[in-house]
Write an enzyme that holds these catalytic residues in place. Structure first.
Site, PDB file in Angstrom:
ATOM      1  N   GLU A 115      58.283  49.867  31.437  1.00 47.47           N
ATOM      2  CA  GLU A 115      59.568  49.322  30.987  1.00 47.47           C
ATOM      3  C   GLU A 115      60.696  50.031  31.717  1.00 47.47           C
ATOM      4  OE1 GLU A 115      59.928  49.025  26.699  1.00 47.47           O
ATOM      5  OE2 GLU A 115      57.842  48.457  26.530  1.00 47.47           O
ATOM      6  N   HIS A 244      69.869  45.242  23.395  1.00 49.14           N
ATOM      7  CA  HIS A 244      68.730  44.892  24.259  1.00 49.14           C
ATOM      8  C   HIS A 244      69.200  43.803  25.203  1.00 49.14           C
ATOM      9  CE1 HIS A 244      64.794  43.791  25.695  1.00 49.14           C
ATOM     10  NE2 HIS A 244      64.245  44.778  24.994  1.00 49.14           N
ATOM     11  N   ARG A 290      68.543  50.640  29.982  1.00 47.72           N
ATOM     12  CA  ARG A 290      68.910  49.484  29.180  1.00 47.72           C
ATOM     13  C   ARG A 290      70.423  49.296  29.036  1.00 47.72           C
ATOM     14  NH1 ARG A 290      65.245  48.952  23.909  1.00 47.72           N
ATOM     15  NH2 ARG A 290      63.581  48.496  25.377  1.00 47.72           N
ATOM     16  N   HIS A 351      70.279  45.964  19.053  1.00 45.67           N
ATOM     17  CA  HIS A 351      68.827  46.176  18.968  1.00 45.67           C
ATOM     18  C   HIS A 351      68.441  47.472  18.272  1.00 45.67           C
ATOM     19  CE1 HIS A 351      64.655  45.883  20.236  1.00 45.67           C
ATOM     20  NE2 HIS A 351      64.731  47.042  20.891  1.00 45.67           N
ATOM     21  N   ARG A 386      68.751  55.320  24.180  1.00 44.78           N
ATOM     22  CA  ARG A 386      67.302  55.530  24.000  1.00 44.78           C
ATOM     23  C   ARG A 386      66.507  54.949  25.162  1.00 44.78           C
ATOM     24  NH1 ARG A 386      63.048  52.209  21.528  1.00 44.78           N
ATOM     25  NH2 ARG A 386      64.642  50.596  21.416  1.00 44.78           N
TER      26      ARG A 386
HETATM   27  P1  FAD Z   1      61.403  49.832  10.047  1.00 48.56           P
HETATM   28  O1  FAD Z   1      60.121  49.515  10.663  1.00 48.56           O
HETATM   29  O2  FAD Z   1      62.556  48.934  10.328  1.00 48.56           O
HETATM   30  O3  FAD Z   1      61.184  49.880   8.485  1.00 48.56           O
HETATM   31  C1  FAD Z   1      62.263  50.058   7.613  1.00 48.56           C
HETATM   32  C2  FAD Z   1      61.760  49.884   6.206  1.00 48.56           C
HETATM   33  O4  FAD Z   1      62.765  50.275   5.286  1.00 48.56           O
HETATM   34  C3  FAD Z   1      61.394  48.458   5.833  1.00 48.56           C
HETATM   35  O5  FAD Z   1      60.234  48.516   5.083  1.00 48.56           O
HETATM   36  C4  FAD Z   1      62.576  48.011   4.972  1.00 48.56           C
HETATM   37  O6  FAD Z   1      62.268  47.015   4.039  1.00 48.56           O
HETATM   38  C5  FAD Z   1      62.900  49.301   4.270  1.00 48.56           C
HETATM   39  N1  FAD Z   1      64.250  49.412   3.724  1.00 48.56           N
HETATM   40  C6  FAD Z   1      65.444  49.310   4.359  1.00 48.56           C
HETATM   41  N2  FAD Z   1      66.444  49.529   3.486  1.00 48.56           N
HETATM   42  C7  FAD Z   1      65.867  49.784   2.290  1.00 48.56           C
HETATM   43  C8  FAD Z   1      66.361  50.087   1.002  1.00 48.56           C
HETATM   44  N3  FAD Z   1      67.665  50.167   0.751  1.00 48.56           N
HETATM   45  N4  FAD Z   1      65.483  50.279   0.000  1.00 48.56           N
HETATM   46  C9  FAD Z   1      64.165  50.189   0.208  1.00 48.56           C
HETATM   47  N5  FAD Z   1      63.630  49.901   1.412  1.00 48.56           N
HETATM   48  C10 FAD Z   1      64.482  49.713   2.432  1.00 48.56           C
HETATM   49  N6  FAD Z   1      60.510  50.476  19.650  1.00 48.56           N
HETATM   50  C11 FAD Z   1      59.544  50.966  20.448  1.00 48.56           C
HETATM   51  O7  FAD Z   1      59.376  52.191  20.546  1.00 48.56           O
HETATM   52  N7  FAD Z   1      58.730  50.124  21.133  1.00 48.56           N
HETATM   53  C12 FAD Z   1      58.851  48.765  21.069  1.00 48.56           C
HETATM   54  O8  FAD Z   1      58.088  48.029  21.685  1.00 48.56           O
HETATM   55  C13 FAD Z   1      59.882  48.229  20.245  1.00 48.56           C
HETATM   56  N8  FAD Z   1      60.063  46.886  20.158  1.00 48.56           N
HETATM   57  C14 FAD Z   1      60.995  46.402  19.273  1.00 48.56           C
HETATM   58  C15 FAD Z   1      61.122  45.022  19.116  1.00 48.56           C
HETATM   59  C16 FAD Z   1      61.999  44.515  18.172  1.00 48.56           C
HETATM   60  C17 FAD Z   1      62.133  43.034  17.993  1.00 48.56           C
HETATM   61  C18 FAD Z   1      62.764  45.400  17.388  1.00 48.56           C
HETATM   62  C19 FAD Z   1      63.711  44.858  16.357  1.00 48.56           C
HETATM   63  C20 FAD Z   1      62.668  46.767  17.565  1.00 48.56           C
HETATM   64  C21 FAD Z   1      61.784  47.284  18.503  1.00 48.56           C
HETATM   65  N9  FAD Z   1      61.644  48.650  18.691  1.00 48.56           N
HETATM   66  C22 FAD Z   1      60.676  49.136  19.521  1.00 48.56           C
HETATM   67  C23 FAD Z   1      62.324  49.587  17.814  1.00 48.56           C
HETATM   68  C24 FAD Z   1      61.330  50.001  16.726  1.00 48.56           C
HETATM   69  O9  FAD Z   1      60.551  48.882  16.361  1.00 48.56           O
HETATM   70  C25 FAD Z   1      62.024  50.539  15.491  1.00 48.56           C
HETATM   71  O10 FAD Z   1      62.965  51.491  15.865  1.00 48.56           O
HETATM   72  C26 FAD Z   1      61.002  51.173  14.565  1.00 48.56           C
HETATM   73  O11 FAD Z   1      59.999  50.227  14.257  1.00 48.56           O
HETATM   74  C27 FAD Z   1      61.678  51.673  13.317  1.00 48.56           C
HETATM   75  O12 FAD Z   1      60.701  52.075  12.419  1.00 48.56           O
HETATM   76  P2  FAD Z   1      61.156  52.577  10.999  1.00 48.56           P
HETATM   77  O13 FAD Z   1      59.915  52.881  10.246  1.00 48.56           O
HETATM   78  O14 FAD Z   1      62.177  53.625  11.149  1.00 48.56           O
HETATM   79  O15 FAD Z   1      61.905  51.298  10.357  1.00 48.56           O
HETATM   80  C1  SIN Z   2      60.795  45.776  24.144  1.00 45.54           C
HETATM   81  O1  SIN Z   2      59.618  45.432  24.046  1.00 45.54           O
HETATM   82  O2  SIN Z   2      61.551  45.406  25.034  1.00 45.54           O
HETATM   83  C2  SIN Z   2      61.356  46.676  23.111  1.00 45.54           C
HETATM   84  C3  SIN Z   2      61.063  48.045  23.464  1.00 45.54           C
HETATM   85  C4  SIN Z   2      61.961  48.995  22.737  1.00 45.54           C
HETATM   86  O3  SIN Z   2      62.928  48.589  22.113  1.00 45.54           O
HETATM   87  O4  SIN Z   2      61.682  50.178  22.825  1.00 45.54           O
END
Ligand code: FAD
Ligand code: SIN
Length: 537
Positions: A115, A244, A290, A351, A386
Site C-alpha cells: 500500500e 482516504h 495518503r 476515513h 497514519r
Molecule cells: P471499531 O472496529 O470501529 O469498533 C468500535 C466499536 O465500538 C464498535 O463495536 C462500536 O459499536 C462500538 N461503540 C462505539 N461507540 C460506542 C458507545 N458509545 N457505546 C458502546 N459501543 C460503542 N486499518 C488497517 O489497519 N487496515 C485496513 O485494511 C483498514 N481498512 C479499513 C477500511 C475501512 C472501510 C475502514 C472504515 C477502516 C479501515 N481501517 C483499516 C481502519 C481500521 O479498520 C480501524 O481503525 C480499526 O478497525 C478500529 O478498530 P477499533 O476496535 O478501534 O474500532
Molecule cells: C485500505 O484498504 O485502503 C485501507 C487501509 C487502511 O486504512 O489502513
C-alpha cells in the site's frame, strides 16, 4: 439495573475484543457495544495488517516508513514498540484461527500486499476482506469464553468518575481522577444501566461520521473521545483527520472504500480524459503517502470542476483482479461498474482519526482505571498522518499491552470495595417531540465540517466553523437535559463535541503538516510546531 464487573470494555472491534480475550484470563469482562457485535470499522477493513514478515523487509524499514508518513510527529519509541511486537500479535491471530491469504505450492507463505508509503510488501490480508475475517474469529473465541459477556445495542453515555461521586457526596475528595465504569443506554429497552467496573477500556473506534462523506460505518461518531473528554481525559492531535483518497463515487453507494491495495497492485489514478496526474505531485506517484494523494485529487477536482477522478486496475487482467479483489469487484458490479474493464469513479472521504484520547505506552489515559485502545486512542504511533494498515496492528499491540498493565492494576485493587454509584437520574426529561432539531443539527455539522474543515483549510473557514459549532453546542446544551436520551441525541452531542475539538485543534496549529493543510500557513514549522496538540477540560 446495575452490573458489576472487573473489566468494562466499551466497543467490540479488533481493539475491544482483543483486550477482552486477554483480560478474561484474570477477571470478568463485560463488553458493551452500541449495535450488533460485528458492526464497527474493523468489519470493513480491506487492505490488511502491516507487519514485517518477509526476508527482504526489516523492522527498521517499517519504522522508517511509519516515521516518514507521520511527518515529524510520530513518537519513535511507540513506533518501535508497535513494529517490533507486531509479528507476534499477527501470529496469535493465526493461532486463533484467522485465515490469511497464502501463496506458494504448499500455501505455507503469507501473501504480502503493498500500500501507499510502504517501501516493501508487508500487508498481511485475507483477500480484500481482512477485517471481516479477523472480527469473525475474535467473536468466535469470545463466545467460547465464559468470562466474557457481550451486551449488544448498549451504548455508553458517560463515565462514572470519582469527581461525579464526590459531587454527590459518595466518596471523599482526592486529587487524581478515577474511572469506575459507565452509564449505558440499553437501546432496545430505553433503559439506562449502571456498569460498575474496576477497569474501564474505551475502544469505540473512530469519528468519520463527523464528516458528510466518509468510508466509516454509522457507529463511528467519536463517542469515546467525547465521553473521555467530558470526564477530564486529555485529547491529542484531533486536527489530523485522514481522508482516504479512493472511496467509490456513485449516488447509490454509501461509504464504500476502494482499498489502497488496488494501487499497491498497479491501479492508476487518472482524470476524466484518461491522463495520469500523480507524477505532478510526488515521486512515489500513485503510491505516495495518503495525505498527499488525497490532497492531489482534491486539487485536480478543484481545477477541473469534475466530480470524481478514476482508478484503473483493468490492465492487470480479469483473472488477477477478481481473485485479488473479489469483494470490491462484486460490489462495484452491483453498481454496473466492471472493474476488470472500466476505471472506477473515486473521491476522497473522511476515513481515520489519527488523534484521540492521549495514552501512555500501556494504553493508560490520564484517568486512573481508564484505558483507551484502537482508533479512539492517540498513542503517538501515527503522528500527523497514519501509514496505511498500521491501524489494525496498533489495536492488536495496544490491546495486549493494556490488558497486561490493567491486570496488574486490578490485582493491586481487587480487595478494595467498589463505590456505590447512584442510578442515572432522568430529572424532568420527557420524550422529545423535536427530533427534527436533532437531525437538522446532525446534517449541519457534517456539511460544514466537510466544507470548512476538510482536506484544505484556511483560517477564515475554520473560524466560520467555530462560530457555527459554538451555536449548535449552545442549542444542544439547552435541550439535552429536557429530553429522555436516545441514541440519536447522544450521538449528536458527541459528534458536536468531536467537531469542536477538531476545529479548535486545527485553529491552534499554525503550520501545515501531514493531514493538516492550512493555506494561511502553507509550510511546516519544525521550530514551533513539532509537538502534539493536547487539550483537556
Ligand atoms: P471499531 O472496529 O470501529 O469498533 C468500535 C466499536 O465500538 C464498535 O463495536 C462500536 O459499536 C462500538 N461503540 C462505539 N461507540 C460506542 C458507545 N458509545 N457505546 C458502546 N459501543 C460503542 N486499518 C488497517 O489497519 N487496515 C485496513 O485494511 C483498514 N481498512 C479499513 C477500511 C475501512 C472501510 C475502514 C472504515 C477502516 C479501515 N481501517 C483499516 C481502519 C481500521 O479498520 C480501524 O481503525 C480499526 O478497525 C478500529 O478498530 P477499533 O476496535 O478501534 O474500532
Ligand atoms: C485500505 O484498504 O485502503 C485501507 C487501509 C487502511 O486504512 O489502513
Amino acid at each position: 439495573m446495575e452490573i458489576v464487573t472487573d473489566y468494562l470494555v466499551i466497543g467490540s472491534g479488533i481493539a475491544g475484543l482483543s483486550f477482552a480475550l486477554q483480560a478474561a484470563k484474570t477477571g470478568t469482562v463485560a463488553v458493551v457495544t452500541k449495535k450488533e457485535k460485528a458492526e464497527g470499522s474493523t468489519n470493513y477493513a480491506q487492505g490488511g495488517i502491516a507487519s514485517v514478515f518477509s526476508q527482504d523487509d526489516s523492522f527498521e524499514m517499517h519504522i522508517k516508513d511509519t516515521l516518514e508518513s507521520g511527518d515529524g510527529l510520530c513518537h519513535e519509541d511507540i513506533v518501535r514498540i508497535v513494529v517490533e511486537e507486531g509479528p507476534a500479535r499477527v501470529q496469535e491471530l493465526i493461532a486463533m484461527g484467522v485465515q490469511f491469504t497464502r501463496r506458494g505450492e504448499t500455501q505455507d507463505v503469507l501473501d504480502l500486499g503493498r500500500e501507499g508509503g510502504h517501501s516493501k510488501r508487508r500487508i498481511v490480508h485475507t483477500k480484500d476482506l481482512t477485517g471481516r475475517e479477523v472480527e469473525r474469529i475474535l467473536l468466535e473465541r469470545a463466545a467460547e469464553d465464559d468470562h466474557i459477556q457481550i451486551y449488544e445495542n448498549h451504548m455508553a453515555i458517560d463515565l462514572i468518575t470519582k469527581s461525579k461521586l464526590i459531587r454527590r457526596g459518595i466518596i471523599r475528595s482526592e486529587r487524581s481522577e478515577t474511572c469506575w465504569g459507565a452509564y449505558v443506554l440499553d437501546i432496545d429497552h430505553a433503559e439506562i444501566m449502571t456498569f460498575l467496573a474496576r477497569i474501564t477500556v474505551m475502544s469505540t473506534g473512530g469519528a468519520g461520521k463527523v464528516y458528510r462523506y466518509t468510508s466509516n460505518p454509522d457507529i463511528a461518531t467519536g463517542d469515546g473521545v467525547a465521553i473521555g473528554y467530558r470526564a477530564g481525559a486529555k485529547v491529542a492531535n484531533m486536527e489530523f483527520v485522514q481522508f482516504h483518497p479512493t472511496c467509490l463515487y456513485h449516488p447509490l453507494a454509501k461509504n464504500f472504500l476502494i482499498s489502497e491495495a488496488v494501487r499497491g497492485e498497479g491501479g492508476l489514478l487518472i482524470d476524466r480524459k484518461g491522463n495520469r496526474f500523480m507524477e505532478k505531485y510526488h515521486p512515489l506517484k500513485d503510491l505516495a503517502f495518503r495525505d498527499i494523494v488525497a490532497r492531489s485529487i482534491d486539487m485536480e477536482l478543484k481545477k477541473s470542476g469534475d466530480e470524481c477522478v478514476y482508478l484503473d486496475i483493468s490492465h492487470r487482467g480479469a483473472a488477477f483482479v477478481t481473485d485479488t479483489f473479489p469483494h470490491i469487484y462484486k460490489t462495484c458490479l452491483k453498481y454496473q461498474i466492471d472493474i476488470t474493464k472500466d476505471p472506477i469513479p473515486v473521491v476522497p472521504a473522511a476515513h481515520y482519526m489519527c488523534g484521540g484520547l492521549l495514552t501512555a505506552p500501556y494504553g493508560k489515559t490520564n484517568l486512573d482505571q481508564l484505558y483507551a485502545i484502537g482508533e479512539v486512542a492517540s498513542t503517538g504511533l501515527h503522528g500527523a498522518n497514519r501509514l496505511a494498515s498500521n491501524s489494525l496492528l496498533e489495536a492488536l499491540v495496544f490491546a495486549r499491552r493494556a490488558a497486561l498493565r490493567s491486570a496488574d492494576e486490578l490485582a493491586a485493587k481487587k480487595d478494595e470495595p467498589l463505590p456505590k454509584a447512584p442510578q442515572w437520574d432522568p430529572g424532568s426529561a420527557t420524550d422529545s417531540e423535536e427530533m427534527v432539531v436533532v437531525s437538522h443539527n446532525w446534517d449541519e455539522i457534517r456539511r460544514f465540517m466537510w466544507n470548512y474543515v476538510g482536506i484544505v483549510r484556511t483560517n477564515k473557514r475554520l473560524t466560520r466553523a467555530r462560530t457555527r459549532i459554538e451555536n449548535i453546542q449552545e442549542e444542544i446544551k439547552e435541550y439535552y437535559w429536557d429530553f429522555l436520551v436516545t441514541q440519536d441525541l447522544l450521538e449528536l452531542r458527541n459528534i458536536a463535541l468531536v467537531a469542536q475539538l477538531i476545529i479548535n485543534c486545527a485553529l491552534l496549529r499554525k503550520e501545515s503538516r501531514g493531514l493538516h493543510f492550512n493555506l494561511d500557513y502553507p509550510s511546516k514549522d519544525n521550530i514551533h510546531w513539532r509537538q502534539d496538540t493536547i487539550v483537556w477540560i
